[in-house]
Design an enzyme around this catalytic site. Structure first.
Site, PDB file in Angstrom:
ATOM      1  N   CYS A 139      41.924  34.391  45.767  1.00  0.00           N
ATOM      2  CA  CYS A 139      40.621  35.092  45.354  1.00  0.00           C
ATOM      3  C   CYS A 139      39.641  34.933  46.390  1.00  0.00           C
ATOM      4  O   CYS A 139      38.936  35.950  46.574  1.00  0.00           O
ATOM      5  CB  CYS A 139      40.232  34.688  44.039  1.00  0.00           C
ATOM      6  N   CYS A 197      40.105  29.567  43.235  1.00  0.00           N
ATOM      7  CA  CYS A 197      41.311  30.035  43.396  1.00  0.00           C
ATOM      8  C   CYS A 197      41.506  30.578  44.960  1.00  0.00           C
ATOM      9  O   CYS A 197      40.421  31.376  45.420  1.00  0.00           O
ATOM     10  CB  CYS A 197      41.504  31.599  42.736  1.00  0.00           C
TER      11      CYS A 197
END
Length: 82
Positions: free
Chosen positions: A15, A12
């Site tokens: 993230c 991600c």
């Protein structure tokens, strides 16, 4: 006792940007980092559909959550202090 759960994933992009900020906050706040690919029980329990997701809990009760790439340290602290 309040706790912050940070749901993340290695694949991600948002993230990866948020994770160092979360790690810096761990010395000041009770934060647990949970990878969605290895914590399927927690993902199911909290109905995680997107990452990154921040959930603040008080025991087993969810107080609130933040989802998406607009999560900031300030918003996390604000949610924790509610």
């Amino acid at each position: 006792m309040k706790q912050i759960l940070y749901f993340t994933a290695t694949w991600c992009g948002p993230c990866k940007v948020l994770k160092p900020k979360i790690q810096a906050m761990q010395s000041q706040l009770p934060i647990t980092i949970l990878d969605v690919d290895t914590n399927s029980e927690a993902v199911g329990k909290y109905s995680i559909r997107n990452v990154p997701t921040i959930i603040v809990t008080n025991g087993s009760n969810e107080i609130g959550r933040l989802v998406g790439n607009n999560i900031t340290q300030e918003r996390i602290v604000e949610l924790f202090n509610q």
